[in-house]
Design a protein around this motif. Structure first.
Motif, PDB file in Angstrom:
ATOM      1  N   PRO A  52       0.253  -7.968   3.716  1.00 50.45           N
ATOM      2  CA  PRO A  52       1.047  -6.529   3.750  1.00 50.45           C
ATOM      3  C   PRO A  52       1.880  -6.293   4.977  1.00 50.45           C
ATOM      4  O   PRO A  52       1.693  -6.636   6.235  1.00 50.45           O
ATOM      5  N   THR A  53       2.872  -5.271   4.717  1.00 47.23           N
ATOM      6  CA  THR A  53       3.959  -4.752   5.782  1.00 47.23           C
ATOM      7  C   THR A  53       3.295  -3.326   6.268  1.00 47.23           C
ATOM      8  O   THR A  53       2.051  -3.000   5.736  1.00 47.23           O
ATOM      9  N   CYS A  67      -2.525  -5.030  -2.888  1.00 47.19           N
ATOM     10  CA  CYS A  67      -1.502  -5.118  -2.091  1.00 47.19           C
ATOM     11  C   CYS A  67      -1.323  -6.431  -1.954  1.00 47.19           C
ATOM     12  O   CYS A  67      -1.957  -7.364  -2.457  1.00 47.19           O
ATOM     13  N   SER A  68       0.042  -6.851  -1.279  1.00 45.69           N
ATOM     14  CA  SER A  68       0.425  -8.152  -1.078  1.00 45.69           C
ATOM     15  C   SER A  68      -0.410  -8.992  -0.132  1.00 45.69           C
ATOM     16  O   SER A  68      -1.111  -8.505   0.610  1.00 45.69           O
ATOM     17  N   GLN A 128       4.843  -0.683   6.084  1.00 45.72           N
ATOM     18  CA  GLN A 128       4.753   0.463   5.511  1.00 45.72           C
ATOM     19  C   GLN A 128       3.746   0.403   4.357  1.00 45.72           C
ATOM     20  O   GLN A 128       3.530   1.351   3.827  1.00 45.72           O
ATOM     21  N   GLU A 129       3.616  -0.902   3.940  1.00 48.41           N
ATOM     22  CA  GLU A 129       2.471  -1.097   2.820  1.00 48.41           C
ATOM     23  C   GLU A 129       1.204  -0.096   3.317  1.00 48.41           C
ATOM     24  O   GLU A 129       0.273   0.397   2.455  1.00 48.41           O
ATOM     25  N   SER A 177      -7.858  -6.030  -1.212  1.00 46.08           N
ATOM     26  CA  SER A 177      -6.631  -5.202  -0.674  1.00 46.08           C
ATOM     27  C   SER A 177      -7.354  -4.512   0.487  1.00 46.08           C
ATOM     28  O   SER A 177      -6.562  -4.497   1.636  1.00 46.08           O
ATOM     29  N   ASP A 187       1.295   3.404   3.484  1.00 43.33           N
ATOM     30  CA  ASP A 187       1.493   3.945   2.154  1.00 43.33           C
ATOM     31  C   ASP A 187      -0.058   4.218   1.581  1.00 43.33           C
ATOM     32  O   ASP A 187      -0.382   5.041   0.555  1.00 43.33           O
ATOM     33  N   HIS A 188      -0.921   3.536   2.184  1.00 38.07           N
ATOM     34  CA  HIS A 188      -2.307   3.096   1.618  1.00 38.07           C
ATOM     35  C   HIS A 188      -3.281   3.474   2.589  1.00 38.07           C
ATOM     36  O   HIS A 188      -4.453   3.188   2.496  1.00 38.07           O
TER      37      HIS A 188
END
Length: 88
Positions: free
Chosen positions: A7-8, A3-4, A10-11, A31, A14-15
């Protein structure tokens, strides 16, 4: 999965399953730590993670830990979710 750095919501959503499952094959340690840190400071994401953990605990209590899906079903589900993620 990676992940970034920041993380947002939404991220995280999503996970969320990889995070709650702590599946080392699906999510790397960095992550997982970033997503957990996001959930620690974001009330809505923390609620989502807590709700997912609560549902899993209820299922464990209701179904018992000895009930497992057949291996073939697990392979099909993982394959389908992988395919869906690639098309998003």
């Amino acid at each position: 999965m990676s992940c970034s750095e920041d993380p947002t919501c939404q991220e995280l959503l999503d996970h969320i399953y990889e995070l709650v499952d702590a599946d080392e094959d699906a999510i790397d340690e960095r992550s997982r730590a970033l997503l957990a840190a996001h959930a620690a400071v974001c009330p809505s994401c923390r609620d989502a993670v807590d709700a997912e953990r609560h549902v899993r605990e209820l299922l464990r209590r209701c179904c018992g830990e000895s009930v497992h899906a057949p291996a073939a079903l697990r392979v099909r589900v993982v394959s389908m979710t992988t395919r869906v993620r690639r098309t998003e």
